[in-house]
Design an enzyme around this catalytic site. Structure first.
Site, PDB file in Angstrom:
ATOM      1  N   HIS A 277       0.880  -1.195   0.132  1.00  0.00           N
ATOM      2  CA  HIS A 277      -0.018  -0.005  -0.004  1.00  0.00           C
ATOM      3  C   HIS A 277       0.851   1.408  -0.165  1.00  0.00           C
ATOM      4  O   HIS A 277       1.081   2.101  -1.130  1.00  0.00           O
ATOM      5  CB  HIS A 277      -0.869  -0.046   1.105  1.00  0.00           C
ATOM      6  CG  HIS A 277      -1.767  -1.114   1.397  1.00  0.00           C
ATOM      7  ND1 HIS A 277      -2.969  -1.303   0.247  1.00  0.00           N
ATOM      8  CD2 HIS A 277      -2.211  -2.065   2.161  1.00  0.00           C
ATOM      9  CE1 HIS A 277      -3.572  -2.329   0.344  1.00  0.00           C
ATOM     10  NE2 HIS A 277      -3.159  -2.881   1.759  1.00  0.00           N
ATOM     11  N   ASP A 328      -4.894  -8.181  -3.213  1.00  0.00           N
ATOM     12  CA  ASP A 328      -5.206  -7.853  -1.954  1.00  0.00           C
ATOM     13  C   ASP A 328      -6.392  -8.363  -1.482  1.00  0.00           C
ATOM     14  O   ASP A 328      -6.530  -9.718  -0.974  1.00  0.00           O
ATOM     15  CB  ASP A 328      -5.163  -6.511  -1.594  1.00  0.00           C
ATOM     16  CG  ASP A 328      -5.148  -5.969  -0.012  1.00  0.00           C
ATOM     17  OD1 ASP A 328      -4.994  -7.221   0.794  1.00  0.00           O
ATOM     18  OD2 ASP A 328      -5.323  -4.648   0.234  1.00  0.00           O
TER      19      ASP A 328
HETATM   20 ZN   LIG Z   1      -3.490  -6.739   2.626  1.00  0.00          ZN
END
Ligand SMILES: [Zn+2]
Length: 451
Positions: A277, A328
């Protein structure tokens, strides 16, 4: 020896695909990659071409999904309506986490990884923290859940890097794990290392890696144990970093440092490390990541879904930080969407166009992702590399009339037609050869959601 004749193939260091490429492989590796002169084959025997499998469309190297939580696939479509944020989504996710056991985990992950194979993913980085029984007690085999994931990838026909996550506390302040979180915890980082040391993933399709779940989940004084284990093993190390401003605030309050600053202080950052991220870094954080040659894995469709924000992808790339991509939460499994989002989300943020070339997006989806997962010999159609091929149709409603170089802005996972992993065909004519993906997903999701 297997031969394919690709109508178009995107070769390394080429800004655009090349027409008519003869690709040969043996024992799972490319042995020759030969662009033919258009319409002729002066140096190639007629028989050679006749026996080559035709790959109409655009053939890409294998796509790497560098960040996945397989079981989140069960949440797709169940958390997207209404209000809420990352934290309320997490409560629903914990509900599913509480119901899994090694058998249902295998079934769900096998179906989720087979969906990834259909989308052209040849290697997944599974960020795995669901280690123990529902009350936190280890299974007889303390790595039973990790072994289920490794087996799931084998059955789905893709490679896996099992990023075994150390997850010890519920907050930066060190609150103990409670409820579903008890399944995640090993007690302390030494016991985490002991358990991971005892795990030998079965099969040449699997690599062992490590993860620090986040600075919320591993106390500062234990970060070095995890980093040291990964360093000694030469294994990739991944860490969720600055996904939420709240994580930055809590880390500053507890340690007087940002999460990236804390990781740097504790010797965690390095070239085999990937920050996942990095949506809310400071400019000093980016300088630290660049200085340590630490990569960033962007997960744009999840970051949108969870209202996380837009990570500064162009600033990262300018600093020399390698970028990879991950699905994800698996609310979307489409590396083309993740790749173009890197450019398109940057446009929304800056109100300017043209930040990343098509070749840069391809690299993020292929060679950089594989490198972030410890597979330095994958993600390029070149002699000696692992023989992964992903062929995308150029005659679908989405891609008809699209020049091959424009595929990352036009194609979806549904346009993937052929997938070869380590020389072995896994998807043919858009169908997985061994898994009935929709039927298995339906059954596996029902088993853990009670629907
Ligand atoms: Zn994650």
């Amino acid at each position: 020896m297997t031969r394919w004749l690709a109508e178009q193939a995107w070769l390394p260091d080429h800004a655009a695909p090349t027409p008519d490429v003869l690709i040969e492989a043996e024992d799972g590796r490319f042995t020759a990659v030969t662009p033919l002169a258009r319409g002729t084959s002066p140096q190639t025997g007629v028989e050679v071409l006749a026996e080559a499998g035709r790959l109409p469309g655009l053939t890409l190297p294998g796509l790497a999904n560098a960040h996945s939580h397989a079981f989140h696939r069960a949440l797709r479509g169940r958390t997207h309506g209404g209000r809420g944020d990352f934290w309320s989504w997490r409560d629903v996710m914990y509900d599913v986490a509480g119901r899994l056991d090694p058998d249902s985990y295998l079934a769900l992950a096998r179906a989720a990884y087979a969906e990834m194979a259909l989308a052209g993913v040849t290697c997944v980085g599974e960020f795995h923290y669901l280690h123990h029984g529902p009350d936190g007690r280890p299974y007889d085999d303390p790595n039973a859940m990790g072994a289920a994931l490794v087996e799931a990838a084998a059955q789905a026909g893709i490679r896996i890097t099992l990023l075994d996550a150390c997850y010890l506390t519920a907050s930066v302040a060190g609150e103990p794990l409670a409820g579903a979180q008890r399944r995640f915890g090993d007690g302390d980082s030494l016991r985490w290392a002991q358990r991971v040391d005892g795990f030998r993933p079965a099969g040449p399709h699997a690599l062992r890696g490590a993860a620090i779940h986040s600075v919320r989940a591993v106390p500062a004084e234990q970060l070095a144990t995890v980093a040291g284990w990964a360093y000694r093993q030469g294994a990739p190390l991944h860490v969720h970093l600055s996904e939420q401003p709240a994580e930055n605030d809590a880390c500053r309050a507890a340690h007087g440092r940002t999460p990236a600053g804390l990781l740097a202080d504790r010797g965690v950052l390095g070239p085999d490390v990937t920050a996942v991220h990095a949506t809310h870094p400071t400019s000093a954080d980016l300088a630290l990541l660049a200085e340590h040659r630490t990569g960033v894995c962007l997960c744009p469709t999840t970051e949108r879904d969870l209202a996380d924000g837009i990570g500064p992808a162009r600033l990262m790339a300018d600093a020399g930080i390698p970028l990879s991509l991950g699905s994800d939460s698996n609310a979307v499994v489409d590396l083309f969407e993740e790749a173009r989002a890197v450019e398109l989300d940057e446009r929304l943020r800056t109100r300017r166009r043209g930040h990343f070339t098509a070749a840069a997006l391809r690299d993020a989806a292929t060679v950089s992702g594989h490198a972030a997962l410890g597979w330095a010999d994958a993600g390029r159609i070149a002699v000696g590399e692992r023989a992964d091929l992903v062929t995308v149709r150029l005659d679908s409603p989405r891609t008809a009339g699209v020049p091959p170089v424009g595929v990352f802005f036009a194609a979806t996972a549904a346009d993937v037609d052929q997938v070869v992993v380590d020389g072995r065909q896994v998807v043919r004519d858009g169908r997985h050869l061994t898994v009935d993906v929709p039927a298995e997903l339906r059954a596996a999701v029902a088993a853990v959601t009670g629907d």
